[in-house]
Design an enzyme around this catalytic site. Structure first.
Site, PDB file in Angstrom:
ATOM      1  N   THR A  35       0.814  -1.213   0.000  1.00 44.29           N
ATOM      2  CA  THR A  35       0.000   0.000   0.000  1.00 44.29           C
ATOM      3  C   THR A  35       0.849   1.266   0.000  1.00 44.29           C
ATOM      4  O   THR A  35       0.322   2.352  -0.213  1.00 44.29           O
ATOM      5  CB  THR A  35      -0.948   0.033   1.218  1.00 44.29           C
ATOM      6  N   GLY A  36       2.148   1.134   0.232  1.00 45.68           N
ATOM      7  CA  GLY A  36       3.030   2.293   0.251  1.00 45.68           C
ATOM      8  C   GLY A  36       3.557   2.642  -1.125  1.00 45.68           C
ATOM      9  O   GLY A  36       3.263   1.967  -2.119  1.00 45.68           O
ATOM     10  N   ALA A  74       2.976   0.078   9.886  1.00 45.16           N
ATOM     11  CA  ALA A  74       2.626  -0.885   8.845  1.00 45.16           C
ATOM     12  C   ALA A  74       1.360  -1.646   9.218  1.00 45.16           C
ATOM     13  O   ALA A  74       1.419  -2.650   9.929  1.00 45.16           O
ATOM     14  CB  ALA A  74       3.784  -1.854   8.618  1.00 45.16           C
ATOM     15  N   ALA A  75       0.228  -1.161   8.759  1.00 46.69           N
ATOM     16  CA  ALA A  75      -1.049  -1.822   9.042  1.00 46.69           C
ATOM     17  C   ALA A  75      -2.050  -1.482   7.955  1.00 46.69           C
ATOM     18  O   ALA A  75      -1.955  -0.434   7.315  1.00 46.69           O
ATOM     19  CB  ALA A  75      -1.593  -1.377  10.405  1.00 46.69           C
ATOM     20  N   TYR A 140     -10.774  -3.829  12.453  1.00 42.85           N
ATOM     21  CA  TYR A 140      -9.588  -2.960  12.433  1.00 42.85           C
ATOM     22  C   TYR A 140      -9.276  -2.444  13.833  1.00 42.85           C
ATOM     23  O   TYR A 140      -8.138  -2.558  14.318  1.00 42.85           O
ATOM     24  CB  TYR A 140      -9.811  -1.798  11.465  1.00 42.85           C
ATOM     25  N   PHE A 168      -7.758   9.289  14.793  1.00 45.56           N
ATOM     26  CA  PHE A 168      -8.729   8.728  13.862  1.00 45.56           C
ATOM     27  C   PHE A 168      -8.437   9.155  12.441  1.00 45.56           C
ATOM     28  O   PHE A 168      -7.708   8.492  11.727  1.00 45.56           O
ATOM     29  CB  PHE A 168     -10.162   9.101  14.263  1.00 45.56           C
ATOM     30  N   HIS A 186     -10.875   6.964   2.024  1.00 39.73           N
ATOM     31  CA  HIS A 186     -11.006   7.999   3.041  1.00 39.73           C
ATOM     32  C   HIS A 186     -11.804   9.190   2.504  1.00 39.73           C
ATOM     33  O   HIS A 186     -11.703   9.542   1.330  1.00 39.73           O
ATOM     34  CB  HIS A 186      -9.628   8.446   3.523  1.00 39.73           C
ATOM     35  N   ARG A 218     -16.566  12.539  12.969  1.00 40.97           N
ATOM     36  CA  ARG A 218     -15.196  12.136  13.239  1.00 40.97           C
ATOM     37  C   ARG A 218     -14.332  13.350  13.581  1.00 40.97           C
ATOM     38  O   ARG A 218     -14.625  14.480  13.204  1.00 40.97           O
ATOM     39  CB  ARG A 218     -14.585  11.427  12.017  1.00 40.97           C
ATOM     40  N   ARG A 278     -21.969   1.628   6.278  1.00 42.14           N
ATOM     41  CA  ARG A 278     -20.985   0.563   6.160  1.00 42.14           C
ATOM     42  C   ARG A 278     -20.887  -0.161   7.497  1.00 42.14           C
ATOM     43  O   ARG A 278     -20.902   0.477   8.550  1.00 42.14           O
ATOM     44  CB  ARG A 278     -19.627   1.125   5.748  1.00 42.14           C
TER      45      ARG A 278
END
Length: 326
Positions: A35-36, A74-75, A140, A168, A186, A218, A278
């Site tokens: 993903t990076g 890293a997640a 998550y 968040f 996002h 949020r 969701r």
């Protein structure tokens, strides 16, 4: 210090790695690039392209590197996806994190800073404090909570000094670095994609939440402010073995408020369509950051939503294809 930054090719990790280099630290970025982005790795950092589950590589890097600290970014971070594919999140966010912690402890690393999340908490109408009731509503958040708990055991058993930073919605940009997930889920970058003509409309997932306008609320925090919190926590571990901080603006903004702010910033109408909730999305998560303000002197420099959206818009206009652009 000599510091290993896992996930240092990602959004927050790469910005933190760059700030560490500017502060005079030696930095090794460890990232699989799943993903990076290679172009996000700052110049001056040693780069290791590998996954955390590559045990031999991870062990070799940690034992030969003589690292004084690990900063773990890293997640996988998509809460909605975690409710569709929990195994992927438990394997990467939990199992791989446990492998990293164990390997780091055996290698003699003394400081560990975890990029955690406000998703460890129950939804609340009040600003969340560090001792607010825990209760993730998605996989998550659960993975992050279990990693926090594991780190506390390693603190007691191995003497690891641990800081967990709970935040968040990171947003905004720093020079040369912005938010570019593939696919993007996002809210702020997805809304800005509409203004760029890359999406037809912004999607509002859920309009029946128990909030003033029916959409979830949020806390948003600028990536530069998150970076400063991580560096302060790293330094504070010299005199403390256990730090847990919420990091946020202390303000809650609804999905509709974010979209309206983006309309003002971009000058684009940004049409929106409504969809079902969701799974795993709490109604309201807003962080009280009084503790980190009081103990570490942290203060957000970009607290206004309009400033955060404008910062993100500046990067996305300059990089409409993300890091694909030279």
């Amino acid at each position: 210090m000599n510091i290993l930054v896992t996930g240092g090719a990602g959004y927050i990790g790469s910005a933190t790695a760059e700030a560490l280099l500017r502060a005079g630290h030696a930095v090794t970025v460890y990232d699989s690039l799943v993903t990076g982005h290679r172009r996000a790795v700052p110049a001056g950092a040693t780069f290791v392209e590998a996954a955390l589950e590559e045990r031999q590589t991870l062990s070799r890097v940690l034992t030969r590197g003589d690292f004084e600290a690990v900063m773990h970014f890293a997640a996988y971070i998509e809460a909605g996806e975690s409710m569709k594919d929990p195994g992927r999140f438990y394997f990467n966010n939990l199992a791989n994190s446990l492998l990293l912690i164990e390997t780091a402890a055996l290698a003699g690393v003394k400081r560990f800073v975890l990029s955690s999340t406000a998703a460890v908490f129950r939804s609340s109408d009040e600003p969340l404090k560090e001792d607010s009731p825990l209760g993730p509503t998605n996989v998550y958040g659960h993975t992050k909570l279990v990693v926090e708990q594991a780190l506390d055991w390693y603190r007691g058993i191995h003497g690891l000094h641990v800081a967990s930073l709970r935040y968040f919605n990171a947003c905004g940009s720093v020079p040369g670095r912005g938010e570019a997930h593939q696919p993007e889920s996002h809210l702020i970058p997805r809304v800005l994609q509409v203004a760029l003509g890359q999406q037809e409309a912004a999607t509002v997932f859920g309009t029946d939440y128990p909030t003033p306008d029916g959409t979830c609320i949020r806390d948003y925090v600028h990536v530069a402010d998150l970076v400063s919190a991580h560096l302060l926590a790293l330094e504070a571990l010299e005199g403390s073995d256990a730090l847990v901080y919420n990091v946020g603006s202390g303000q809650g903004f609804s999905v509709r408020q974010v979209i309206e702010t983006a309309r003002r910033v971009t000058g684009h109408s940004i049409p929106a369509i409504e969809a079902a909730r969701r799974p795993g999305g709490p109604a309201r998560l807003v962080a009280s950051s009084d503790k980190i303000r009081g103990e570490l002197g942290w203060a957000p420099q970009h607290a206004e939503l309009e400033d955060m959206v404008a910062s993100a818009w500046e990067w996305h206009r300059a990089h409409p294809k993300g890091y694909e652009r030279a």
